[in-house]
Each structure stands twice: as structure tokens, then as C-alpha cells.
Design a protein around this motif. Structure first.
Motif, short mmCIF file in Angstrom:
data_model
loop_
_atom_site.label_atom_id
_atom_site.label_comp_id
_atom_site.label_asym_id
_atom_site.label_seq_id
_atom_site.Cartn_x
_atom_site.Cartn_y
_atom_site.Cartn_z
N PHE A 1 -7.27 11.33 42.37
CA PHE A 1 -8.67 10.92 42.54
C PHE A 1 -8.83 9.73 43.49
O PHE A 1 -9.88 9.59 44.12
CB PHE A 1 -9.30 10.60 41.18
CG PHE A 1 -9.65 11.82 40.38
CD1 PHE A 1 -10.59 12.73 40.84
CD2 PHE A 1 -9.01 12.08 39.18
CE1 PHE A 1 -10.90 13.87 40.11
CE2 PHE A 1 -9.32 13.22 38.44
CZ PHE A 1 -10.27 14.12 38.91
N GLU A 2 -7.80 8.90 43.62
CA GLU A 2 -7.92 7.72 44.48
C GLU A 2 -7.47 7.98 45.92
O GLU A 2 -7.97 7.34 46.85
CB GLU A 2 -7.12 6.56 43.90
CG GLU A 2 -7.69 6.04 42.57
CD GLU A 2 -6.83 4.94 41.98
OE1 GLU A 2 -5.93 4.42 42.70
OE2 GLU A 2 -7.04 4.59 40.80
N ILE A 3 -6.54 8.94 46.10
CA ILE A 3 -5.97 9.13 47.44
C ILE A 3 -6.14 10.56 47.93
O ILE A 3 -6.75 10.79 48.98
CB ILE A 3 -4.47 8.74 47.43
CG1 ILE A 3 -4.31 7.26 47.12
CG2 ILE A 3 -3.81 9.10 48.76
CD1 ILE A 3 -2.87 6.80 47.00
N ILE A 4 -5.62 11.53 47.21
CA ILE A 4 -5.53 12.89 47.74
C ILE A 4 -6.88 13.57 47.81
O ILE A 4 -7.27 14.10 48.86
CB ILE A 4 -4.52 13.72 46.91
CG1 ILE A 4 -3.12 13.14 47.07
CG2 ILE A 4 -4.54 15.18 47.38
CD1 ILE A 4 -2.06 13.83 46.24
N TYR A 5 -7.63 13.57 46.72
CA TYR A 5 -8.92 14.27 46.73
C TYR A 5 -9.91 13.67 47.73
O TYR A 5 -10.54 14.42 48.49
CB TYR A 5 -9.53 14.31 45.33
CG TYR A 5 -10.87 14.99 45.32
CD1 TYR A 5 -10.99 16.37 45.53
CD2 TYR A 5 -12.04 14.26 45.15
CE1 TYR A 5 -12.22 16.99 45.55
CE2 TYR A 5 -13.29 14.86 45.17
CZ TYR A 5 -13.37 16.23 45.37
OH TYR A 5 -14.59 16.84 45.39
N PRO A 6 -10.07 12.35 47.81
CA PRO A 6 -10.98 11.81 48.82
C PRO A 6 -10.59 12.21 50.24
O PRO A 6 -11.46 12.50 51.08
CB PRO A 6 -10.88 10.30 48.62
CG PRO A 6 -10.48 10.13 47.20
CD PRO A 6 -9.56 11.29 46.92
N LEU B 1 -0.03 20.07 51.07
CA LEU B 1 -0.50 20.09 52.46
C LEU B 1 -1.32 18.86 52.80
O LEU B 1 -1.19 18.29 53.90
CB LEU B 1 -1.32 21.36 52.71
CG LEU B 1 -0.53 22.63 53.01
CD1 LEU B 1 -1.39 23.87 52.82
CD2 LEU B 1 0.02 22.59 54.44
N GLU B 2 -2.17 18.44 51.88
CA GLU B 2 -3.00 17.26 52.16
C GLU B 2 -2.16 16.00 52.28
O GLU B 2 -2.38 15.18 53.20
CB GLU B 2 -4.06 17.09 51.07
CG GLU B 2 -5.06 15.97 51.36
CD GLU B 2 -5.79 16.16 52.69
OE1 GLU B 2 -5.98 15.15 53.41
OE2 GLU B 2 -6.16 17.31 53.01
#
Length: 642
Positions: free
Chosen positions: A581-586, A623-624
Motif C-alpha cells: 500500500f505504501e510503495i507498490i500499489y501507488p 513486474l511493478e
């Protein structure tokens, strides 16, 4: 095991690329911390060493070779690279091992050559000087990626081993060629741009394992068994020195399988004997399975008391405890000190970003981080590891080979259940059978059918029965990904990984055996076969029968467990939630390449996802993170996690 890198300009001498070479070498220091070297290549004046302590290289040059060394054979300075001929006209940089170097050395001694040391690098250079490139590369039995520049011929040669055990990335743009052992080592060069190859990106979502598709646009990986020949005027040709399609089944070579097992016994012992040669400590990966146990057995037989340590990854599940029992059996029988380790949530979270960076490609399963754990722990005891990689692809060990025997029946069967899929051809079955995901691509992408058609065409161009084509396809296009995973994760801990089951002589033998020696229906009463038809078939049969001679029927033909990694538990834990929630999703949301809302919905119900849904979620996460590191230049580890 080392790292190589370099460039050559086709448009004349140039300034400015020296610091790019140094940056490339720094990024791959984990592959070779023992020694570094570099040479400048000037077409008119020759090849000369560079003092890497200097911050700038003021002279124009046509190219530079750079090298990081992990000392394995000949620990002296006589193994220093780049290695240059006495007349300063030929230079070699070489990553890997040549296992038949002693035989080649004897040939060269008879031809009058004198050796200063006993490294296989010196053998390779003098073999080239004696025979030329074409003869030399066909002589080699080993794992390698190397580059040779020859000012006498105005040629640059780059080559990779038969099975893609060692990687070489390259880029041909802006009037120059650059190359490196790792993708992170290629990025610094001025002709490389950090731009995503959208076809490769979607191929990673769909297939995950096709390692020949590099995610950076205009960057390629040299195919296994291939070479590049670049003339100094910029004409570049790629050729094959080895072709898997040359193999033809020889059905009348043996009177029975027992004779074939006798020969395989000798071949494997010889292969391990060749590959166990080292001037640093050697150990074995131990899983308790067929392949690693065979390697441990022959390492013990040929190496004796010099092979003391085995490294294992275990888990605390019921099947894990069962496999741990067999790991212990191997250790007790062969008098190995077995060092067992288990990957917990804490290790995964601390090392996930580091493992992604070291892998050069997305981690498409969370448990891949455990390969790094194994290597990191192994480094406490050894510098070289022997592993059992290779037989599943070359001898039909995966379940999809067994299932493939039922393909004709499935094709004719009108009633197909929800658990059995129907395919238009055997080629499509093979392409789609390895956790392939369809129906999800990057936004607006229309090339999914073309990606599948390309793989089907690759399969159909191969010769032989469906089963033999399947073996060849797996060896060409899926095995290299497994080899790269082993290479990158072990090298991340400065460990050299060797794979005796991919010895030239072993694969030559296995690929020409009758198919019935590799895969056959289980030799048991139909009443005892059980309800699952895919367990009625034994793959890599000859390897199992060989090990049965050493460890008995029960050890070999037990129901093999797999390492259970509770990925849902880790993915739903607080540590990963924070990372997500802090790095990958944004980042995924801001990039807007995939349907991030759908991926987030998957995460919101992570505990109830199907296997394919977990695979899709994880591929997009992998991948992200890769894109953040290799495209955006973010979250690149500056130190090794402790």
C-alpha cells in the motif's frame, strides 16, 4: 564465475564510455569481488590495460572490456582478466567454467603452446589462437558467456553456452554494441534507454518463464548455443554453433534399459568428476529429490572427503517434514553436514527488493527469494554449489509431460470436465500448460494472440514426436529461465552454481535415448494406480531407475512432496501490506499500465484466491517492482540486507 562487460564503437574511437564501464562493473561486483581488470581496445594501436584507480580515461578508444573475478580455478594472478595475447592483438573476457579444459590443454601442449598458469581462461584464449572461433566454441563443454576481440581479423565475437546456464545481455544502438553478464550491468551504457518492451512485458504476464524476452526495449539476451560476430564496420551476424534439433532418437542402441542405465551411471560420474574440480570449497544443494540426490551421490563418490557440506531449504508443513526425513537420509548415507534453513516472513520482506534487483527480471513466485536464502547460507561454508537443475526439461520430469501422453484421448473426448481443458493442438497444450494466464494484459494491448502464435510456431518448427518436441521446447525456452534464476540468486551471494545434469555428454546421451526410457506408465497393478491418471506415468524414468540402484525403490518412488511456502499468509501479513500500500500499489496506479483496480481487488480477497489469481497478482507485483527499479531507478539496494 565472474562478470563481464564492455562496448565496441563501429563509428570510430570515442570518449566518455570509460565511466560507464566502471559503473557497470560496480553494479556486478557481487559476481566477482576478488579481482577487477579492464583493457582499452584501439584498432590502430592495440589492446592495453587500464588502471581502474584513475577516475577518467583521457584517450579515445574503439572499445573497452571490463571484468570482475570470483576466483575458482587458479587463484593466482595468472588467471587475471581481461586476458590478452602476447602480441596485444586479441583479448578475452570469460564468465563461467570450461569442464574439458584439461583435455584441450593437452592438445595445445602437444601443439607447442606454453602455459603460465592452470586457469581455464588461458586454455580458452590459446585454443582460440590455435584453432579460431568456429572450432573453439564447438570444443567447449561447460557453462559460459565470453567475448573475444581480434584486431587481426577486425572482429568481435560474443558467445553463450548451449543451455543458457550463463547469461549475456547486449544492445546494438547508436553505432555501438554494449554487453554485460547482467541487465543492471548493461543499463549504464550510453546506447541503452530505460524503456519498456511492451511485448516482453505482456509475455511476462502470460507466460512468466520465457527468459529470451528482455523487458527493456532494444536489449536482447544472446540465445543459448549461439554467437554474435561483429565486424568493425558494423556488420553483425548471429549464428548457431549448436542446434538442439540435431538430436534423433536411436531406438536400437541398447538391448534393454539396464544397459542404458549402466552407461548413464558412467556418464554422470564423469560429468560430476569434471565439474567438481575447484581450488575453493565445493558443496551440494540437497532437496531429497531425484536430481540433487544423484549429484550428491556422485560428488561424494568422486570428491570423497572434500565434499562435506549440503545446503537445504525446508519448511514446517507435513509434506515438508516428510521431505526433511529424506534430506536427512541423504546426509547420513553420504556423510554430509546438512545445513537446513527455512524462509520466514521476516527474511522474505527484508530481501524481496534485493532479490528482485539481483534477478534482473520479475520474481514471478514469492518463494524464489528462498534461492537467495540458500546461497547466502551456503556462502558460510563453500564458494561452489552443485545442483540438480536440468533433467526435468531434458528427460520429461514435469507433470505436463505425463499429462501430454493423454492429449490424444482428451482431443477425442467429447465430455471435458472443468478440470481438463481442450486445446486445438499439442503445441497449444504445451504453450498453455505451464500456468499460462490469458485474458489479462496491459491496457490497450492487442498482441496477446500473436504472442501465443509465436510460441506455437516455435514448437512446431522443432522435429520429432510430440513428446520429443516438448522436451526440445522446454530445453530451449524454459530451462534458461530456471538456469538464470539459479545463476542470479547464487551470484547475489557470490556463489558459483554448477549443473552436472546439463553436461554436454549427459544431454547428448539423454536426448537420443528411446522415449520409453524417459517416460512410461507406472510398473504396478492397475488396481493400485489410484484415481489421478496423471500419476499413472513416470517421467525421467531412467534417472529414477539409476537412483533406485543407489538408494532403493522406496526412496525413489515415494510420493514426492514439494516445499510448501504459505504465500497467502505472507502476502496478507502486515509487513507485505505496508510494502504493497505504501510503495507498490501507488506506483502501479500512477503508471496505469494494467488494471490496477482489478489487481487491488484481488489483494483485498487474497485469502480466497484461486491458484491462477494468486499467480496473476504476484506477476503484476513482481513486474511493478522490477519497473520501479530498472525503469524508474528507484528502490535499488545500496547494501546487502543483513
Amino acid at each position: 564465475m565472474c562478470a563481464i562487460c564492455g562496448f565496441f564503437s563501429f563509428s570510430g574511437p570515442m570518449y566518455g564510455e570509460y565511466e560507464k564501464v566502471r559503473e557497470s562493473m560496480r553494479s556486478m561486483l557481487h559476481r566477482g569481488p576478488d579481482d577487477q581488470g579492464a583493457v582499452s581496445i584501439n584498432v590502430d594501436n592495440g589492446i592495453y590495460g587500464i588502471n581502474l584507480e584513475q577516475s577518467d580515461y583521457p584517450e579515445k578508444c574503439d572499445g573497452i572490456f571490463g571484468f570482475n573475478r570470483l576466483s575458482i580455478k587458479d587463484l593466482s594472478s595468472e588467471g587475471h582478466q581481461p586476458m590478452v595475447s602476447d602480441d596485444n592483438n586479441v583479448a578475452l573476457i570469460f564468465n563461467g567454467e570450461i569442464y574439458n579444459d584439461s583435455e584441450i590443454r593437452d592438445e595445445l601442449l602437444k601443439a607447442g603452446w606454453v602455459f603460465r598458469g592452470h586457469s581455464d581462461t588461458e586454455v580458452l584464449l590459446k585454443c582460440y589462437l590455435e584453432y579460431g572461433f568456429d572450432v573453439t566454441v564447438r570444443k567447449l563443454n561447460g557453462m559460459f558467456g565470453f567475448a573475444i576481440v581480434d584486431l587481426r581479423l577486425n572482429r568481435l565475437f560474443i558467445s553463450r553456452d548451449r543451455f543458457g546456464i550463463k547469461p549475456i545481455y547486449y544492445c546494438i544502438q547508436k553505432g555501438m554494441i554494449s554487453f554485460a553478464s547482467e541487465l543492471k550491468g548493461l543499463i549504464p551504457f550510453s546506447n541503452v534507454t530505460r524503456e519498456i518492451d511492451i511485448d516482453a512485458y505482456n509475455s511476462r504476464i502470460m507466460f512468466s518463464r520465457l527468459s529470451d524476452r528482455v523487458l527493456l526495449k532494444n536489449v536482447q539476451m544472446l540465445d543459448p548455443g549461439c554467437f554474435l560476430c561483429a565486424s568493425f564496420d558494423g556488420v553483425i551476424n548471429q549464428g548457431k554453433y549448436w542446434d538442439i534439433d540435431k538430436y534423433i532418437r536411436v531406438n536400437d542402441r541398447f538391448n534393454n534399459i539396464e544397459e542404458a542405465i549402466d552407461e548413464l551411471d558412467v556418464l554422470l560420474e564423469n560429468a560430476v568428476r569434471r565439474q567438481i574440480v575447484s581450488d575453493v570449497p565445493v558443496g551440494c544443494q540437497v532437496s531429497g529429490g531425484i536430481d540433487s540426490t544423484l549429484i550428491c551421490y556422485y560428488a561424494n563418490k568422486t570428491g570423497g572427503q572434500t565434499i562435506k557440506d549440503g545446503i537445504s531449504i525446508v519448511d514446517s508443513s507435513k509434506t515438508g517434514k516428510n521431505e526433511e526425513y529424506y534430506i536427512d537420509q541423504v546426509g547420513e548415507r553420504l556423510e554430509l553436514n546438512i545445513h537446513k534453513h527455512w524462509m520466514d516472513e521476516d527474511f522474505f520482506l527484508k530481501n524481496f527488493q534485493y532479490a528482485s534487483w539481483c534477478n534482473d527480471a520479475p520474481l514471478y513466485q514469492p518463494y524464489f527469494v528462498s534461492f537467495y536464502l540458500l546461497a547466502k547460507e551456503a556462502k558460510k561454508y563453500v564458494t561452489v554449489l552443485m545442483s540438480g537443475e536440468g533433467s526435468d526439461e531434458t528427460a520429461g520430469g514435469y507433470g505436463r509431460f505425463s499429462a501430454g501422453l493423454f492429449f490424444p484421448f482428451i482431443q477425442k473426448n467429447i465430455e471435458v470436465s472443468s478440470t481438463i481443458k481442450k486445446y486445438d493442438s499439442f503445441a497449444e497444450y504445451e504453450i498453455m500448460s505451464d500456468s499460462t494466464i490469458t485474458g489479462f494484459c496491459t491496457k490497450g494491448y492487442r498482441g496477446a494472440n500473436d504472442l501465443i502464435a509465436t510460441e506455437v510456431d516455435r514448437f512446431n518448427r522443432l522435429s520429432g514426436s510430440d513428446f520429443t518436441k516438448q522436451l526440445k521446447y522446454e530445453t530451449l525456452y524454459r530451462l534458461p529461465e530456471a538456469c538464470l534464476r539459479q545463476d542470479k540468486m547464487t551470484m547475489a551471494a557470490t556463489i558459483e552454481n554448477r549443473v552436472p545434469l546439463l553436461d554436454n555428454e549427459v544431454v547428448d546421451f539423454v536426448m537420443t535415448l528411446p522415449e520409453s526410457y524417459l517416460i512410461r506408465f507406472a510398473d504396478t497393478s492397475p488396481c493400485n494406480l489410484g484415481p489421478n491418471p496423471f500419476r499413472w506415468v513416470e517421467g525421467k524414468y531412467i534417472y529414477k531407475e539409476l537412483l533406485k540402484r543407489k538408494f532403493g525403490h522406496e526412496f525413489v518412488y515415494r510420493k514426492k512432496g514439494i516445499m510448501v511456502f504459505d504465500e497467502k499468509k505472507i502476502l496478507s501479513g502486515d509487513g507485505f501490506k505496508n510494502l504493497y500500500f505504501e510503495i507498490i500499489y501507488p506506483s502501479m496506479r500512477d503508471r496505469d499500465m494494467v488494471d490496477y483496480i482489478y489487481i487491488n481487488n484481488l489483494y483485498e480477497r487474497i485469502d480466497s484466491l484461486s491458484k491462477n489469481e494468486v499467480n496473476l497478482f504476484w506477476r503484476c507485483i513482481g513486474l511493478e517492482l522490477w519497473t520501479m527499479q530498472f525503469i524508474d531507478g528507484k528502490y535499488i539496494p545500496t547494501s546487502i540486507p543483513q
